[in-house]
Design a protein around this motif. Structure first.
Motif, mmCIF file in Angstrom:
data_model
loop_
_atom_site.group_PDB
_atom_site.id
_atom_site.type_symbol
_atom_site.label_atom_id
_atom_site.label_comp_id
_atom_site.label_asym_id
_atom_site.label_seq_id
_atom_site.Cartn_x
_atom_site.Cartn_y
_atom_site.Cartn_z
ATOM 1 N N THR A 391 0.838 -1.198 0.000
ATOM 2 C CA THR A 391 0.000 0.000 0.000
ATOM 3 C C THR A 391 0.871 1.246 0.000
ATOM 4 O OG1 THR A 391 -1.711 -1.156 1.226
ATOM 5 C CG2 THR A 391 -1.801 1.253 1.224
ATOM 6 N N ILE A 392 0.628 2.117 -0.967
ATOM 7 C CA ILE A 392 1.310 3.412 -1.036
ATOM 8 C C ILE A 392 0.231 4.475 -0.922
ATOM 9 C CG2 ILE A 392 2.705 4.946 -2.461
ATOM 10 C CD1 ILE A 392 3.966 2.465 -3.704
ATOM 11 N N HIS A 393 0.379 5.347 0.058
ATOM 12 C CA HIS A 393 -0.700 6.282 0.385
ATOM 13 C C HIS A 393 -0.691 7.539 -0.490
ATOM 14 C CE1 HIS A 393 -1.867 3.932 3.875
ATOM 15 N NE2 HIS A 393 -0.586 3.846 4.199
ATOM 16 N N HIS A 394 0.411 7.799 -1.166
ATOM 17 C CA HIS A 394 0.472 9.001 -2.000
ATOM 18 C C HIS A 394 1.075 8.640 -3.350
ATOM 19 C CE1 HIS A 394 -0.503 11.440 1.482
ATOM 20 N NE2 HIS A 394 0.489 10.849 2.142
ATOM 21 N N ILE A 395 0.617 9.328 -4.391
ATOM 22 C CA ILE A 395 1.215 9.155 -5.709
ATOM 23 C C ILE A 395 2.648 9.670 -5.649
ATOM 24 C CG2 ILE A 395 1.097 9.815 -8.128
ATOM 25 C CD1 ILE A 395 -1.147 8.000 -7.284
ATOM 26 N N MET A 396 3.566 8.919 -6.245
ATOM 27 C CA MET A 396 4.959 9.346 -6.279
ATOM 28 C C MET A 396 5.581 8.832 -7.563
ATOM 29 S SD MET A 396 6.729 6.719 -3.519
ATOM 30 C CE MET A 396 5.638 7.249 -2.219
ATOM 31 N N PRO A 397 6.743 9.372 -7.955
ATOM 32 C CA PRO A 397 7.421 8.854 -9.151
ATOM 33 C C PRO A 397 7.647 7.344 -9.024
ATOM 34 C CG PRO A 397 8.433 10.903 -8.461
ATOM 35 C CD PRO A 397 7.437 10.546 -7.401
ATOM 36 N N LEU A 398 7.513 6.628 -10.147
ATOM 37 C CA LEU A 398 7.569 5.168 -10.134
ATOM 38 C C LEU A 398 8.870 4.652 -9.531
ATOM 39 C CD1 LEU A 398 6.295 2.482 -10.896
ATOM 40 C CD2 LEU A 398 7.283 2.731 -13.187
ATOM 41 N N GLN A 399 10.005 5.279 -9.886
ATOM 42 C CA GLN A 399 11.285 4.786 -9.382
ATOM 43 C C GLN A 399 11.387 4.931 -7.872
ATOM 44 O OE1 GLN A 399 13.561 3.062 -11.279
ATOM 45 N NE2 GLN A 399 14.331 2.584 -9.233
ATOM 46 N N GLU A 400 10.806 6.020 -7.345
ATOM 47 C CA GLU A 400 10.796 6.190 -5.892
ATOM 48 C C GLU A 400 10.020 5.065 -5.228
ATOM 49 O OE1 GLU A 400 9.544 9.972 -4.431
ATOM 50 O OE2 GLU A 400 10.700 11.072 -5.932
ATOM 51 N N ALA A 401 8.888 4.689 -5.814
ATOM 52 C CA ALA A 401 8.076 3.604 -5.255
ATOM 53 C C ALA A 401 8.831 2.278 -5.324
ATOM 54 C CB ALA A 401 6.753 3.499 -6.012
ATOM 55 N N VAL A 402 9.509 2.023 -6.449
ATOM 56 C CA VAL A 402 10.286 0.787 -6.605
ATOM 57 C C VAL A 402 11.396 0.732 -5.560
ATOM 58 C CG1 VAL A 402 11.864 -0.474 -8.116
ATOM 59 C CG2 VAL A 402 9.761 0.510 -9.051
ATOM 60 N N ASP A 403 12.110 1.859 -5.383
ATOM 61 C CA ASP A 403 13.202 1.914 -4.401
ATOM 62 C C ASP A 403 12.683 1.683 -2.992
ATOM 63 O OD1 ASP A 403 14.935 2.420 -6.449
ATOM 64 O OD2 ASP A 403 15.033 4.588 -6.115
ATOM 65 N N MET A 404 11.520 2.255 -2.687
ATOM 66 C CA MET A 404 10.963 2.128 -1.347
ATOM 67 C C MET A 404 10.584 0.677 -1.055
ATOM 68 S SD MET A 404 7.739 4.196 0.325
ATOM 69 C CE MET A 404 6.498 3.350 -0.650
ATOM 70 N N ILE A 405 9.901 0.012 -2.022
ATOM 71 C CA ILE A 405 9.506 -1.386 -1.832
ATOM 72 C C ILE A 405 10.748 -2.273 -1.739
ATOM 73 C CG2 ILE A 405 8.318 -3.342 -2.869
ATOM 74 C CD1 ILE A 405 6.451 -1.231 -1.749
ATOM 75 N N GLU A 406 11.744 -2.001 -2.565
ATOM 76 C CA GLU A 406 12.981 -2.795 -2.536
ATOM 77 C C GLU A 406 13.670 -2.689 -1.176
ATOM 78 O OE1 GLU A 406 17.028 -1.695 -4.434
ATOM 79 O OE2 GLU A 406 16.071 -3.016 -5.909
ATOM 80 N N GLU A 407 13.734 -1.468 -0.646
ATOM 81 C CA GLU A 407 14.370 -1.269 0.664
ATOM 82 C C GLU A 407 13.611 -2.009 1.759
ATOM 83 O OE1 GLU A 407 15.241 2.436 3.716
ATOM 84 O OE2 GLU A 407 15.461 2.771 1.567
ATOM 85 N N GLN A 408 12.274 -1.959 1.711
ATOM 86 C CA GLN A 408 11.475 -2.653 2.721
ATOM 87 C C GLN A 408 11.682 -4.162 2.638
ATOM 88 O OE1 GLN A 408 7.407 -1.435 2.245
ATOM 89 N NE2 GLN A 408 7.775 0.650 2.942
ATOM 90 N N LEU A 409 11.720 -4.709 1.402
ATOM 91 C CA LEU A 409 11.910 -6.144 1.216
ATOM 92 C C LEU A 409 13.277 -6.594 1.726
ATOM 93 C CD1 LEU A 409 10.442 -7.035 -2.298
ATOM 94 C CD2 LEU A 409 9.836 -8.074 -0.123
ATOM 95 N N ILE A 410 14.313 -5.844 1.380
ATOM 96 C CA ILE A 410 15.670 -6.213 1.794
ATOM 97 C C ILE A 410 15.808 -6.130 3.305
ATOM 98 C CG2 ILE A 410 18.084 -5.472 1.729
ATOM 99 C CD1 ILE A 410 17.648 -4.761 -1.224
ATOM 100 N N THR A 411 15.282 -5.062 3.899
ATOM 101 C CA THR A 411 15.371 -4.902 5.355
ATOM 102 C C THR A 411 14.604 -6.010 6.064
ATOM 103 O OG1 THR A 411 15.539 -2.501 5.089
ATOM 104 C CG2 THR A 411 14.926 -3.320 7.263
ATOM 105 N N MET A 412 13.396 -6.303 5.588
ATOM 106 C CA MET A 412 12.574 -7.354 6.192
ATOM 107 C C MET A 412 13.266 -8.722 6.085
ATOM 108 S SD MET A 412 8.570 -8.415 5.331
ATOM 109 C CE MET A 412 8.731 -7.341 3.940
ATOM 110 N N THR A 413 13.863 -9.001 4.930
ATOM 111 C CA THR A 413 14.516 -10.294 4.720
ATOM 112 C C THR A 413 15.756 -10.428 5.595
ATOM 113 O OG1 THR A 413 13.761 -10.185 2.417
ATOM 114 C CG2 THR A 413 15.351 -11.882 2.953
ATOM 115 N N MET A 414 16.531 -9.351 5.722
ATOM 116 C CA MET A 414 17.723 -9.400 6.564
ATOM 117 C C MET A 414 17.362 -9.529 8.030
ATOM 118 S SD MET A 414 20.569 -9.591 5.018
ATOM 119 C CE MET A 414 21.568 -9.255 6.463
ATOM 120 N N GLU A 415 16.280 -8.870 8.454
ATOM 121 C CA GLU A 415 15.853 -8.998 9.844
ATOM 122 C C GLU A 415 15.446 -10.433 10.153
ATOM 123 O OE1 GLU A 415 12.760 -6.156 10.365
ATOM 124 O OE2 GLU A 415 14.128 -4.459 10.637
#
Length: 614
Positions: A391-415
């Motif tokens: 879920t993304i609550h605000h419209i944002m540039p596509l690359q920003e959204a991709v980077d944000m999801i990637e960071e969340q996935l990597i952080t979650m997986t490492m944790e």
């Protein structure tokens, strides 16, 4: 006195021996971090072989969690404590030395953990047929065992909670084995496996002739058989309400009355109950007695699922492999890459499922060395289904959204997996790519928190991106024909198009709930003139507004086609942050600008929210 002169080799040997007396392992690197030499050995430490010629920063990414050793390499600090992939703590100490004008670094590596790198196995003996050994490595299970030790020597009631297969009966047996009741009976009863009409006679016993078909001499119940020891009531949630009354009496009075009898019998039994269900929920649903629940819930012990203590999986694998090799006279070796495969599976059946899998491998494998390829068919590889999209609550540039999801996935997986190597396998990327991306994420908070002012700046940049994206999104919903009609004709609140746009702006303000005012203006001669606004806007249409320079600057940039966000500013109405976006016709000509005002109180609360998510 005779003088002895040591050769360089002798001096080096003496220096090396001295360091190995202090440290477990010695590494020598050049100034860039390439490993040139290794002495000593820290067993089961480096997660790769053949480290000579490798960069120590490369090994760091698959071996350590925490601060970067770049600080040591750059000479910023002398020693650094780090946590390894398997939970051990390592002390790294660096000594710079000169050799033929080339500066080298000598690294002393020492294990400073309170526990060994080897798995901790709690057992009286290694007879795999009879031992109730408990493999413990994770902090979560160490906490469980600390509680178990405290309750083992007191007669308190214990409630073991956890999913099916986590080892509740093993923990109950361990309480018995290490406690002061070890010489007395341990009686296990599965409340869900005994028919309801027989449960009470099994638990409480009966006298002769108590019911049709009863033994004429009667029978002792499980509670009497457990006298002086421990009774383990597994699947306690399956006990019928009628039987719960009698169990409550035993807990309260410490006595049991056999079926058909009238004389209560005193007993001394410690009760350890277990369930994989929520008794609290069952109490609310009327399926479990509330008074019994509170009697059982004296010392609740939550046993975590295997997927929540991944550090234990390698040690369980080796333990079960040794157990079944011994039992079936086999010689099967589980290789490290197969262990990695086991670590990234969720094991819904927990320890029981893992044990059954290893037993099946030991029994049926035609190969003596099991790698990941051979182990793969033994694991039910079901793809996890995504129940809800991100879920993304605000419209944002596509690359920003991709980077944000990637960071969340990597952080979650490492944790979860605490290993770059395992996380890379789960995310299906190469370890170097995973290492590079995770390092970038780790360095991000250090950069953002380097100073309070810089931290605030970073947070505002995040917020400004959200506000700017939302402004652009909303501006696209405004019809160019309506704006063109309002711009090219005198402003009148009775105009039907004016009313239509005003209603739309008011609806936008009310729907978003965070916008104070929404208004559209045109600019000329360094001044702004409101065309139309939401119904609560304090400046009437057609009135000239000359605001603070920082606000006017962003507004005029929007008139030139560039959306933007102001810093916080003050005017006669309060303190604000405003967002501006151009409104264009179908040919790309800017007709006017739409603006959104946000109060300072909202901005501060939103900055705190963003900070908590970074």
């Amino acid at each position: 006195m005779k003088t002895f002169i040591l050769s360089n080799d002798q001096l080096l040997q003496a220096f090396q021996s001295s360091l190995l007396f202090i440290y477990d392992e010695i590494l020598v690197t050049n100034r860039n971090g390439m490993i040139l030499h290794k002495s000593g050995e820290l067993k089961n430490f480096w997660s790769t072989v053949g480290i000579i010629g490798r960069m120590i920063t490369e090994l760091e990414e698959v071996s350590f969690i925490g601060d970067s050793i770049l600080q040591l390499l750059k000479g910023e600090i002398h020693s650094l404590g780090l946590k390894t992939w398997n939970g051990s703590e390592i002390l790294l100490t660096v000594f710079p030395v000169e050799d033929d004008n080339e500066e080298l670094l000598v690294w002393g590596v020492k294990n400073i953990s309170n526990h060994l790198i080897e798995p901790v196995e709690i057992t009286d003996c290694l007879d795999y047929n009879n031992s109730s050994s408990i493999v413990v490595q994770s902090p979560e299970m160490n906490e469980v065992l600390e509680t178990v030790e405290m309750v083992s020597n007191v007669p308190t009631t214990v409630l073991l909670l956890g999913e099916s297969g986590v080892g509740k009966e093993m923990i109950a047996k361990h309480i018995h084995e290490i406690g002061n009741r070890r010489s007395k009976p341990f009686i296990a009863v599965n409340c869900g496996a005994i028919p309801k009409n027989l449960l009470e006679s099994e638990l409480f016993g009966y006298v002769g002739g108590a019911f049709s078909g009863a033994n004429k001499n009667g029978s002792l119940g499980k509670f009497q058989l457990a006298d002086g020891g421990i009774i383990f009531l597994d699947e306690i949630a399956e006990m019928p309400l009628s039987s719960q009354v009698n169990l409550l009496r035993i807990l309260q009075e410490k006595e049991v009355t056999p079926l058909g009898g009238s004389k209560p019998i005193r007993i001394d039994v410690q009760i350890v109950a277990a369930t994989n269900k929520s008794l609290e929920k069952m109490v609310k649903e009327g399926k479990f007695r509330e008074d019994l629940y509170y009697r059982l819930n004296v010392v609740p012990i939550e046993i975590p699922a295997l997927r929540e203590r991944i550090e234990d999986i390698p040690y369980f694998v080796y333990h079960f492999a040794a157990k079944y090799n011994s039992l079936y006279k086999r010689d099967i070796t589980i290789l490290p890459d197969a262990v990695d495969l086991f670590c990234i599976f969720d094991w819904p059946g927990n320890v029981r499922q893992l044990e059954n899998t290893i037993e099946r491998i030991v029994v049926t494998s035609k190969e003596s060395n099991i790698d990941a390829k051979l182990a793969h068919p033994y694991i039910p590889r079901e793809k996890a289904t995504i129940k809800e999209p991100p879920t993304i609550h605000h419209i944002m540039p596509l690359q920003e959204a991709v980077d944000m999801i990637e960071e969340q996935l990597i952080t979650m997986t490492m944790e979860k997996y605490k290993s770059v190597k395992l996380a890379a396998k789960v995310l299906d990327i190469s370890p170097p790519t995973m290492s590079r991306k995770y390092k970038k994420i780790r360095e991000k908070p250090l950069q953002e928190t380097s100073s309070p002012s810089n931290k605030r700046k970073i947070l505002e940049e995040h917020l400004n991106k959200q506000l700017r994206s939302m402004a652009l999104m909303i501006s696209a919903t405004i019809l160019p024909e309506d704006i063109s009609a309002l711009v090219n004709h005198p402003v009148s609140s009775s105009n039907t198009i004016f009313k239509k746009v005003q209603e739309k702006l008011t609806k936008i303000r009310n729907q978003e709930g965070i916008i104070e005012w929404v208004y559209i203006f045109k600019a000329s001669e360094n001044k702004m003139c409101t065309i139309v606004a939401d119904e609560g806007f304090p400046i009437p249409p057609g009135v000239i507004y000359d605001g603070p320079p920082e606000m006017m600057k962003v507004g005029f940039e929007a008139m030139n086609g560039r959306a933007g966000v102001t810093p916080l500013y003050k005017d006669i109405f309060g303190e604000w942050k405003s967002t501006f976006a151009p409104l264009m016709d179908h040919n790309g000509k800017v007709l006017a600008t739409i603006a959104f005002d946000y109060r300072r109180s909202y901005i501060e609360s939103e900055l705190k929210r963003i900070e908590s998510t970074l």
